[in-house]
Design an enzyme around this catalytic site. Sequence first.
Site, PDB file in Angstrom:
ATOM      1  N   GLY A   1       0.782  -1.230   0.000  1.00 50.49           N
ATOM      2  CA  GLY A   1       0.000   0.000   0.000  1.00 50.49           C
ATOM      3  C   GLY A   1       0.811   1.275   0.000  1.00 50.49           C
ATOM      4  CB  THR A   2       4.249   2.229  -1.031  1.00 44.87           C
ATOM      5  OG1 THR A   2       4.262   1.650  -2.337  1.00 44.87           O
ATOM      6  CG2 THR A   2       4.942   1.280  -0.059  1.00 44.87           C
ATOM      7  CG  ASN A   3       1.668   3.390  -5.759  1.00 44.80           C
ATOM      8  OD1 ASN A   3       2.307   4.407  -6.010  1.00 44.80           O
ATOM      9  ND2 ASN A   3       1.967   2.220  -6.292  1.00 44.80           N
TER      10      ASN A   3
ATOM     11  CG  MET B   1      -0.993  -7.833  -7.214  1.00 42.76           C
ATOM     12  SD  MET B   1      -0.015  -7.022  -8.509  1.00 42.76           S
ATOM     13  CE  MET B   1       0.794  -8.442  -9.220  1.00 42.76           C
TER      14      MET B   1
ATOM     15  CG  LEU C   1     -10.955  -4.691 -11.845  1.00 40.87           C
ATOM     16  CD1 LEU C   1     -10.785  -3.184 -11.723  1.00 40.87           C
ATOM     17  CD2 LEU C   1     -11.840  -5.218 -10.707  1.00 40.87           C
TER      18      LEU C   1
ATOM     19  CG  ASN D   1      -2.917  -0.410 -13.225  1.00 40.61           C
ATOM     20  OD1 ASN D   1      -2.864  -0.660 -12.027  1.00 40.61           O
ATOM     21  ND2 ASN D   1      -2.138  -1.005 -14.119  1.00 40.61           N
TER      22      ASN D   1
ATOM     23  CG  HIS E   1       2.385  -1.690 -15.776  1.00 40.18           C
ATOM     24  ND1 HIS E   1       2.033  -2.930 -15.272  1.00 40.18           N
ATOM     25  CD2 HIS E   1       3.349  -1.919 -16.709  1.00 40.18           C
ATOM     26  CE1 HIS E   1       2.750  -3.860 -15.874  1.00 40.18           C
ATOM     27  NE2 HIS E   1       3.555  -3.275 -16.741  1.00 40.18           N
TER      28      HIS E   1
END
Length: 213
Positions: free
Chosen positions: A25-27, A101, A104, A118, A120
Site C-alpha cells: 500500500g505504498t501508493n 493484482m 477486472l 492503473n 504500472h
Amino acid sequence: MTWLTGIVARVAEPLPIAVLVSGAGTNLQALLDTVHGREAEIVAVASSVAAAPALQRAAAAGVPHAVFARGDNAERSLRDQALGEWLADRGVRLVVLAGYMELLGGAFLARFRGAVINVHPSLLPAFPGLQAIEQALSYGVKVFGVTVHFVDEGVDTGPVISQRAVELPAAREAEEVRAALRPLEHSLLADAVRRFAAGELDAGVPAVGTGEG
C-alpha cells in the site's frame, strides 16, 4: 452573491475515489499524503488479499475498507459485482488500482466507464502484465519507467495518461529497480488523480460514474 458562493462550493468538493490494493500500500499512502482531503477524498479501500498491509494504512487514516477475495466467490464476476456495488454505495467516481493484482471484468469497467486508472512499473506498451520489472531486467534494458493509464479489458492496454523514465544502467536486481521507480509511481498517480478531479482527463469514452453498465 449567495447563489454564486454555493456553486463554487459544490465545484470545489473533493472527488470521491476508491483505491484497490493487494499488497503493502505504498501508493495508497502516497495518495493519502497528497490528494486525500484536498483534490480528492478516498472514501473506500478494497483489497483482494485479506492480510494486505495496505488495509492497516486505510484503517489508520479512518478510511472504510473491505476485502473482496476471488476465492470468496464462486466466480470472478460475482466478486466484481459485489465490489462494484460496495464502491457505488459510497459514491465513488474514480477507481484507482494501486498495486491491485487482479483483473477486472467488462461489467465492472462498464459500471465505472472511463473512470478506472492503473499504475504500472514499465514504459507501456513494453513489458505489460505481471513481473514487469523482471521482464525488463531479463531483456537487458537500461531505461526503466512508470506508466499511469486508463484500464480497459486488455492487460495494460488502456490509453496512457502519463509516463516517466529513469536510467538505471547498472541495475541487476528487481528490488533495486522497484525502489527507484516507487517515487515516480507516487508522483504520477497523485498527478493523475488531480487531473481527473479537475476534468482534464478523458479516456475516450463517455464517463458514466457509478451508474449501471
